[in-house]
Design a protein around this motif. Sequence first.
Motif, PDB file in Angstrom:
ATOM      1  N   GLY A  87       0.771  -1.235   0.000  1.00  0.00           N
ATOM      2  CA  GLY A  87       0.000   0.000   0.000  1.00  0.00           C
ATOM      3  C   GLY A  87       0.802   1.285   0.000  1.00  0.00           C
ATOM      4  O   GLY A  87       0.217   2.369   0.139  1.00  0.00           O
ATOM      5  N   TYR A  88       2.119   1.209  -0.181  1.00  0.00           N
ATOM      6  CA  TYR A  88       2.939   2.430  -0.243  1.00  0.00           C
ATOM      7  C   TYR A  88       2.984   2.965  -1.678  1.00  0.00           C
ATOM      8  O   TYR A  88       2.888   2.202  -2.646  1.00  0.00           O
ATOM      9  N   LYS A  89       3.137   4.281  -1.803  1.00  0.00           N
ATOM     10  CA  LYS A  89       3.250   4.918  -3.107  1.00  0.00           C
ATOM     11  C   LYS A  89       4.728   4.988  -3.472  1.00  0.00           C
ATOM     12  O   LYS A  89       5.480   5.760  -2.873  1.00  0.00           O
ATOM     13  N   CYS A  90       5.136   4.185  -4.425  1.00  0.00           N
ATOM     14  CA  CYS A  90       6.560   3.974  -4.676  1.00  0.00           C
ATOM     15  C   CYS A  90       7.009   4.515  -6.025  1.00  0.00           C
ATOM     16  O   CYS A  90       6.344   4.335  -7.045  1.00  0.00           O
ATOM     17  N   THR A  91       8.169   5.158  -5.987  1.00  0.00           N
ATOM     18  CA  THR A  91       8.898   5.548  -7.184  1.00  0.00           C
ATOM     19  C   THR A  91      10.225   4.814  -7.163  1.00  0.00           C
ATOM     20  O   THR A  91      10.922   4.837  -6.151  1.00  0.00           O
ATOM     21  N   ALA A  92      10.568   4.144  -8.253  1.00  0.00           N
ATOM     22  CA  ALA A  92      11.840   3.425  -8.370  1.00  0.00           C
ATOM     23  C   ALA A  92      12.726   4.145  -9.373  1.00  0.00           C
ATOM     24  O   ALA A  92      12.233   4.705 -10.356  1.00  0.00           O
ATOM     25  N   ALA A  93      14.021   4.137  -9.126  1.00  0.00           N
ATOM     26  CA  ALA A  93      14.965   4.789 -10.039  1.00  0.00           C
ATOM     27  C   ALA A  93      16.221   3.946 -10.156  1.00  0.00           C
ATOM     28  O   ALA A  93      16.726   3.424  -9.157  1.00  0.00           O
ATOM     29  N   ASP A  94      16.719   3.797 -11.388  1.00  0.00           N
ATOM     30  CA  ASP A  94      17.950   3.030 -11.627  1.00  0.00           C
ATOM     31  C   ASP A  94      18.434   3.351 -13.035  1.00  0.00           C
ATOM     32  O   ASP A  94      17.632   3.696 -13.911  1.00  0.00           O
ATOM     33  N   ASP A  95      19.759   3.243 -13.260  1.00  0.00           N
ATOM     34  CA  ASP A  95      20.260   3.448 -14.621  1.00  0.00           C
ATOM     35  C   ASP A  95      20.110   2.192 -15.483  1.00  0.00           C
ATOM     36  O   ASP A  95      20.272   2.246 -16.701  1.00  0.00           O
ATOM     37  N   LEU A  96      19.816   1.046 -14.842  1.00  0.00           N
ATOM     38  CA  LEU A  96      19.633  -0.231 -15.553  1.00  0.00           C
ATOM     39  C   LEU A  96      20.795  -0.502 -16.505  1.00  0.00           C
ATOM     40  O   LEU A  96      20.604  -0.886 -17.659  1.00  0.00           O
ATOM     41  N   GLN A  97      22.003  -0.335 -15.980  1.00  0.00           N
ATOM     42  CA  GLN A  97      23.203  -0.530 -16.783  1.00  0.00           C
ATOM     43  C   GLN A  97      23.991  -1.774 -16.396  1.00  0.00           C
ATOM     44  O   GLN A  97      25.076  -1.998 -16.945  1.00  0.00           O
ATOM     45  N   ASP A  98      23.492  -2.560 -15.439  1.00  0.00           N
ATOM     46  CA  ASP A  98      24.153  -3.836 -15.184  1.00  0.00           C
ATOM     47  C   ASP A  98      24.064  -4.696 -16.438  1.00  0.00           C
ATOM     48  O   ASP A  98      23.121  -4.559 -17.236  1.00  0.00           O
ATOM     49  N   ASP A  99      25.027  -5.588 -16.597  1.00  0.00           N
ATOM     50  CA  ASP A  99      25.080  -6.378 -17.827  1.00  0.00           C
ATOM     51  C   ASP A  99      23.775  -7.118 -18.089  1.00  0.00           C
ATOM     52  O   ASP A  99      23.273  -7.130 -19.216  1.00  0.00           O
TER      53      ASP A  99
END
Length: 280
Positions: free
Chosen positions: A70-82
Motif C-alpha cells: 500500500g505504499y506509493k513507490c517511485t523506483a529509479a535506476d540506470d539499468l546498466q548492469d550487464d
Amino acid sequence: MHRYIKVDAEMEQALTEVTNAFPFPDYFYPWLCGHITIAQTVQRFLRPGARILDFGAGPADKTAVLAALGYKCTAADDLQDDWHKRGDTRRRILDFSEKMGIEYIQLDGGALPDTGDFDMVMLHDVLEHLHDSPRDLLIGLLERVRDDGYLFVTVPNHVNLRKRLDVLRGRTSHPPYELYYWYPGAWRGHVREYTEGDCLALAKALGLQVRELGGTHHILSKVPPRLLRAYLAVSRFIPSTRDTWSMVAQKPPGWVAKPELDGQELRELTGLKSWGELAH
C-alpha cells in the motif's frame, strides 16, 4: 526453504502477489534476500500511503513488496548492469513495475522528481558500488525528502562472519580476483563495504539522526544449507557478524546540506591543510 523470520497474513499476501507477477523467477527469494526485513523496517516508520523513493532499485523487486503493502513507490535506476541490457530485460522490468503501480525512472534518460515531499528515500545495496563519495548523491536525494522524513540504507557488512574467517585464514575479504579481472567494462561490483562505525559516520556527516541501526540477513542464499542453522544461531547472539547493516536515519526540521568542510574542520578531522596533501 528455511524461514528464519515470521510474517503476518498481510505480508504473506504481498509476497505472494509479487512472486506471481515478478518476471525473473530465479532472482526473487524473499525469504533469503532481505525483502521481508526491508518491508518490516519501513512498516515500523511509515504507514501505507506514504511516498517512497527507491534509488538503485534494479528490477524493483523490493520496491514491489512495499507497493503491494500500500505504499506509493517511485523506483529509479540506470539499468546498466550487464543483465539489465540482455534481450528484453529492461522492458520486462518496466512492465512489471507498471503492473505493480510503481513509477519507474530510468536514470540514463529520465530525471528524478523535483519535489521535497517524499517520506523516505531508500538505497539498498547501492552505496558499496559507488566509486566516488556518496555525499553529493545523498544530499541531492535528501533534498527530495520532507522534514522528519527518512533515509533508509542497507549495505554489506565488511566484517561479517564469513569475511572474518576468510581473513583469519589469509584469504581476501573482497570478491574473487578473477571476477574483478575479467569483468567487462567499468567495474560494477563492490568498491567499499561498510562497518557499523561507517554507517554512524555517514549519518553524522549528513546531519541526520540515527533512529535504527543493526545487523540483518540479506544474502542467506549464499550460506550452504548444512551451515545455515549454525550461522543463524551464532549471528543471533552476535548481530555484528550478520551479512548486512540496516540503518534508518531521520532528516531533522530545518536541515541544511553540508557540501564540504571548511579549513578548520578539514584540519581537525584529517590533520591536512588541504586535500592536495593526500597526493604527496
